[in-house]
Design a protein around this motif. Structure first.
Motif, PDB file in Angstrom:
ATOM      1  N   CYS A 140       1.134  -2.831   8.779  1.00 25.65           N
ATOM      2  CA  CYS A 140       1.919  -1.658   8.419  1.00 25.65           C
ATOM      3  C   CYS A 140       1.605  -0.575   9.445  1.00 25.65           C
ATOM      4  O   CYS A 140       0.443  -0.179   9.584  1.00 25.65           O
ATOM      5  N   LEU A 141       2.615  -0.108  10.139  1.00 25.58           N
ATOM      6  CA  LEU A 141       2.403   0.902  11.166  1.00 25.58           C
ATOM      7  C   LEU A 141       2.297   2.309  10.586  1.00 25.58           C
ATOM      8  O   LEU A 141       1.971   3.254  11.292  1.00 25.58           O
ATOM      9  N   THR A 142       2.550   2.443   9.279  1.00 26.46           N
ATOM     10  CA  THR A 142       2.447   3.752   8.635  1.00 26.46           C
ATOM     11  C   THR A 142       1.033   4.000   8.108  1.00 26.46           C
ATOM     12  O   THR A 142       0.431   5.023   8.391  1.00 26.46           O
ATOM     13  N   HIS A 182       8.693  -1.127   6.174  1.00 28.09           N
ATOM     14  CA  HIS A 182       8.705  -2.519   6.627  1.00 28.09           C
ATOM     15  C   HIS A 182       7.351  -2.901   7.224  1.00 28.09           C
ATOM     16  O   HIS A 182       6.723  -2.114   7.923  1.00 28.09           O
ATOM     17  N   LEU A 183       6.932  -4.130   6.945  1.00 27.08           N
ATOM     18  CA  LEU A 183       5.760  -4.700   7.593  1.00 27.08           C
ATOM     19  C   LEU A 183       6.195  -5.371   8.886  1.00 27.08           C
ATOM     20  O   LEU A 183       7.321  -5.860   8.991  1.00 27.08           O
ATOM     21  N   ASN A 239       0.829  -1.202   0.000  1.00 29.67           N
ATOM     22  CA  ASN A 239       0.000   0.000   0.000  1.00 29.67           C
ATOM     23  C   ASN A 239       0.872   1.265   0.000  1.00 29.67           C
ATOM     24  O   ASN A 239       0.645   2.189  -0.780  1.00 29.67           O
ATOM     25  N   CYS A 240       1.864   1.296   0.868  1.00 29.69           N
ATOM     26  CA  CYS A 240       2.756   2.459   0.960  1.00 29.69           C
ATOM     27  C   CYS A 240       3.623   2.598  -0.291  1.00 29.69           C
ATOM     28  O   CYS A 240       3.803   3.694  -0.815  1.00 29.69           O
ATOM     29  N   TRP A 241       4.165   1.476  -0.791  1.00 28.51           N
ATOM     30  CA  TRP A 241       5.045   1.528  -1.959  1.00 28.51           C
ATOM     31  C   TRP A 241       4.264   1.930  -3.202  1.00 28.51           C
ATOM     32  O   TRP A 241       4.683   2.821  -3.936  1.00 28.51           O
ATOM     33  N   SER A 242       3.119   1.297  -3.436  1.00 28.40           N
ATOM     34  CA  SER A 242       2.343   1.597  -4.646  1.00 28.40           C
ATOM     35  C   SER A 242       1.685   2.969  -4.580  1.00 28.40           C
ATOM     36  O   SER A 242       1.558   3.641  -5.595  1.00 28.40           O
ATOM     37  N   GLY A 243       1.281   3.377  -3.385  1.00 29.79           N
ATOM     38  CA  GLY A 243       0.563   4.644  -3.257  1.00 29.79           C
ATOM     39  C   GLY A 243       1.451   5.867  -3.224  1.00 29.79           C
ATOM     40  O   GLY A 243       1.185   6.857  -3.900  1.00 29.79           O
ATOM     41  N   SER A 244       2.530   5.807  -2.426  1.00 30.30           N
ATOM     42  CA  SER A 244       3.335   7.018  -2.244  1.00 30.30           C
ATOM     43  C   SER A 244       4.829   6.807  -2.490  1.00 30.30           C
ATOM     44  O   SER A 244       5.611   7.732  -2.291  1.00 30.30           O
TER      45      SER A 244
END
Length: 148
Positions: A117-119, A106-107, A96-101
């Motif tokens: 994902c803590l982000t 790290h998971l 989610n983080c890589w594709s989105g932003s």
């Protein structure tokens, strides 16, 4: 910034530097020392602006090269990303983080087959059947279809 934007960002200060330089050449009488100092200061200011623009462009180019390298290293496996380098495989990372932003986050293990994902607070399950079973259980328990 587009290439025309870069060209104008660099060419405008260069034009100012050239104009200041012509002003220095036009001073035949160095008794006008104050005017010579002003033109010299204008020239130095314009050249400093060119230097700042070039430093900014160098930084932008370096950042884009690093991002391009990172994009080549990130590989999707199962339900998350790994970073594949000469040293080995690093991860897993949040899809989610890589594709989105474009963030490499790290998971964290959250139980058998589950990752958090803590982000972005997404919960990821490695097993589709387990994920579907858990969603059904939550929907049944809370009488909702929120997870469908």
């Amino acid at each position: 910034m587009s290439s025309s934007g870069f060209a104008s960002a660099v060419m405008n200060p260069i034009s100012e530097a050239m104009s200041a330089g012509r002003g220095l050449l036009e001073l035949r009488d160095f008794a006008k020392n104050a005017e010579a100092v002003k033109h010299t200061a204008d020239l130095l200011k314009a050249l400093a602006q060119v230097q700042v623009e070039l430093i900014n462009k160098d930084t932008e180019i370096r950042d884009l090269k690093e991002l391009l390298k990172l994009k080549g290293e990130m590989k999707f496996e199962k339900v998350y990303f790994y970073k594949i380098t000469a040293e080995g495989k690093e991860g897993p990372f949040c899809p989610n983080c890589w594709s989105g932003s474009g963030k490499v986050v790290h998971l964290h293990p959250a139980g058998p087959l589950w990752w958090d994902c803590l982000t972005c607070n997404v919960k990821i399950c490695e097993d589709r059947e387990e994920s579907d079973r858990r969603k059904s259980e939550i929907n049944r328990r809370y009488q909702t279809t929120w997870f469908d």
